[in-house]
Design an enzyme around this catalytic site. Structure first.
Site, PDB file in Angstrom:
ATOM      1  N   GLY A 152      11.015  -2.749 -13.371  1.00 31.25           N
ATOM      2  CA  GLY A 152       9.616  -2.366 -13.608  1.00 31.25           C
ATOM      3  C   GLY A 152       8.733  -3.074 -12.599  1.00 31.25           C
ATOM      4  CE  LYS A 171      12.582   3.034  -0.951  1.00 31.22           C
ATOM      5  NZ  LYS A 171      11.959   2.574  -2.198  1.00 31.22           N
ATOM      6  CD  GLU A 200      15.990  -9.891  -2.457  1.00 32.53           C
ATOM      7  OE1 GLU A 200      16.588  -8.802  -2.475  1.00 32.53           O
ATOM      8  OE2 GLU A 200      16.458 -10.915  -1.918  1.00 32.53           O
ATOM      9  CB  VAL A 206      17.375  -2.555  -2.029  1.00 32.53           C
ATOM     10  CG1 VAL A 206      18.662  -2.053  -2.674  1.00 32.53           C
ATOM     11  CG2 VAL A 206      17.088  -1.778  -0.750  1.00 32.53           C
ATOM     12  CG  ASP A 223      14.416   5.939  -3.361  1.00 32.58           C
ATOM     13  OD1 ASP A 223      13.452   5.291  -2.917  1.00 32.58           O
ATOM     14  OD2 ASP A 223      15.261   5.456  -4.143  1.00 32.58           O
ATOM     15  N   GLY A 278       7.176   8.101 -16.495  1.00 32.06           N
ATOM     16  CA  GLY A 278       6.628   7.461 -15.291  1.00 32.06           C
ATOM     17  C   GLY A 278       7.671   7.020 -14.280  1.00 32.06           C
ATOM     18  CD  GLU A 303       7.107   9.459  -6.058  1.00 28.29           C
ATOM     19  OE1 GLU A 303       6.202   9.996  -5.398  1.00 28.29           O
ATOM     20  OE2 GLU A 303       7.935   8.668  -5.569  1.00 28.29           O
ATOM     21  CB  THR A 355      -0.871   0.040   1.268  1.00 32.50           C
ATOM     22  OG1 THR A 355      -0.005   0.111   2.406  1.00 32.50           O
ATOM     23  CG2 THR A 355      -1.719  -1.209   1.384  1.00 32.50           C
ATOM     24  CE  LYS A 382      15.490   2.038  -3.630  1.00 36.37           C
ATOM     25  NZ  LYS A 382      15.397   2.563  -4.996  1.00 36.37           N
TER      26      LYS A 382
END
Lengths: 343, 343
Positions: A324, A128, A152, A155, A223, A209, A212, A99, A227
């Site tokens: 993807g 994450k 998994e 990252v 981000d 895409g 953001e 979500t 990670k």
């Protein structure tokens, strides 16, 4: 044959790609792993939710959501608001949490995962947030309940980074790592090398895409820092909050600097790194000029890399090309198989 | 705590590096894997052999062999000629086979490994011969005896190539792979790019102990073909003999061709590749000009790479830098842990 009921909490691009992968791999799961499954719960934010303890028709669920319909019509019962009640109604043995999540708190994903683990249900997520904010707690909770908490896909998508650390390098100690782990910034830098301005490159990344609408989470290195914290926590056994990662984004790299690097035969990369030496720990995200002697040099566009330094091997790198939703979905499938096979 | 008696058949550079690694990792094996061990047999071609069911002192064994002495003085019993008798006298549970092997037949390694497997002893080897000539037979024999036949070190040293295929990518199907898998030829090509002639580059590779006195096994692509056959057999489930690999070495690449490639921004690499499409299978070893869009481009000197194409992820590459006897030894250790942990 072992049978598992699966609950899919969240059914966006990743959730749907996972449902498609489950359909395409169901015969191979039976034949090669003696695993059969039914998806007994699917919840969405705006397309309704369904529970059917006999198994929801996944094709129908995908069609409904893609055509703007509601999953409610597939439900054989009222879907409880409360997560524990929902998982019990679905008789779930494995939870997939995908979500929208708050980076700052890791919620509501953390509470959803806790509800599962506390009730002896394996929990798998591509988010994450729970790893960064609650890895230790969730892993201990999983152990106490004899189930697994796996992630998994958080990252490098489905590339087996965490499973490599968990079981692929037994008795090895990860001393340090370097990587290019944020696709958006790497794509922007690659586009700028092709002559685009920073703004043009951001617009391009948005148009396909990858970036953001507000690209700051990527551009500022946030981000990537998340990670780094996740990898450090799990691969190096050093609990780390993303706030503790020295962080500098790519916003200050000018087109002139990009060009100057190219003339030297080098490239700017947003490099993630972490190391421990003599008990001292350091983690950072920062732009670096990289030459062709490093595998980071050839990481183009949305490709990513992690290079591990261990006490037993020379540097070992893992590169993933063409990520993807389908590769994120594969990470969820691998976690599912590994979780139920590990008991 | 589980205890294992280990038999080291062959005690050259790799066997000694493995003994050193066992010593340095014995505490971590106990703490992290609940594994304790004793080396109860060591055999060599020209430095004697020893059996001691209570455990041989590894430091002493290494010192003796390195100072030109004989292991005989460490033996508490006469060492049997017959392998089955030897393994029984050593009360071995895991065999490590690292003797000089014939590429053509895979012997005597195959017979040694059979002796172990037939008697319920795990078998681990860094020799490619047994994998290429008897993978199917030895794997079935291992299964029938509820033990393992593992060989991580045969391709890319201790990098987890086979364990990635075995457990790191569950439910994935390997459709194709590409790689640079022979260090000697890659070093020669790298040196030629630096301006050396072919003969100078071969002499250099020999001077640093990478190339053999007769370098033809590497230069003609034979070593690479054996690795292609091993990877195809194991990762793709397609039994393949090295003779069936289309093979062309690097002998015909001239300095002029190397330079021409460089001027185009490309590099010559001895590329290993295999693919299956619609039931059709093709495997080859051949020089190829590679551009910077491929990760193979940056593979320098003794570094190696394998790039896997699967049905579930984008291309996934594994790169190993700085190989040596200690990294081969790590593959043996990983096989040991994985073998005894898999029951």
């Amino acid at each position: 044959m072992s049978h598992y009921n699966l609950a899919l909490i969240g059914f966006g691009n990743v959730g749907k790609a996972f449902a498609r992968l489950l359909l395409s791999k169901q015969d191979s799961l039976k034949a090669d792993y003696e695993i059969s499954f039914a998806v007994t719960a699917i919840t969405t934010g705006s397309h309704g939710s369904a529970i059917d303890a006999e198994g929801i028709d996944l094709e129908k669920a995908i069609d409904l959501v893609e055509s703007g319909g509601s999953l409610d019509e597939l439900s054989t019962t009222v879907v409880p608001e409360n997560m524990v009640s929902l998982l019990k109604a679905a008789q779930a043995q494995v939870l997939f949490e995908n979500t929208p999540v708050s980076y700052d708190s890791g919620q509501p994903a953390i509470d959803t995962i806790k509800a599962a683990l506390n009730n002896g249900i394996h929990a798998v997520t591509a988010n994450k947030g729970p790893v960064v904010h609650a890895y230790q707690e969730l892993t201990e909770l999983a152990e106490a309940n004899n189930v697994r908490f796996y992630f998994e896909s958080t990252v490098m998508d489905g590339a087996p980074v965490f499973s490599l650390g968990r079981s692929g390098l037994p008795a090895a100690k990860v001393l340090a790592f370097k990587g290019v782990l944020n696709s958006t910034t790497n794509l922007i830098l690659s586009q700028m090398e092709g002559g685009q301005s920073f703004d043009e490159a951001v617009a391009y990344a948005q148009s396909i895409g990858i970036a953001e609408t507000d690209p700051s989470g990527d551009v500022d290195g946030w981000d990537a820092a998340i990670k780094v914290a996740a990898l450090m926590t799990v691969l190096m056994g050093i609990p780390m909050n993303p706030d503790a990662v020295d962080r500098k984004g790519i916003g200050e790299i000018s087109s002139a600097e990009i060009e100057a690097a190219q003339q030297e035969g080098k490239r700017w990369k947003l490099v993630c790194s972490a190391e421990r030496h003599d008990g001292h720990v350091h983690a950072s995200v920062a732009p670096e000029m990289v030459g062709p002697e490093s595998p980071l040099f050839i990481i183009d566009g949305t490709t990513s890399i992690v290079q591990l330094e261990t006490d037993v091997l020379g540097k070992l790198s893992l590169i993933e090309e063409d990520p993807g939703p389908h590769t994120t979905a594969y990470g969820l499938l691998a976690d599912f198989i590994n979780a139920v096979s590990s008991n």
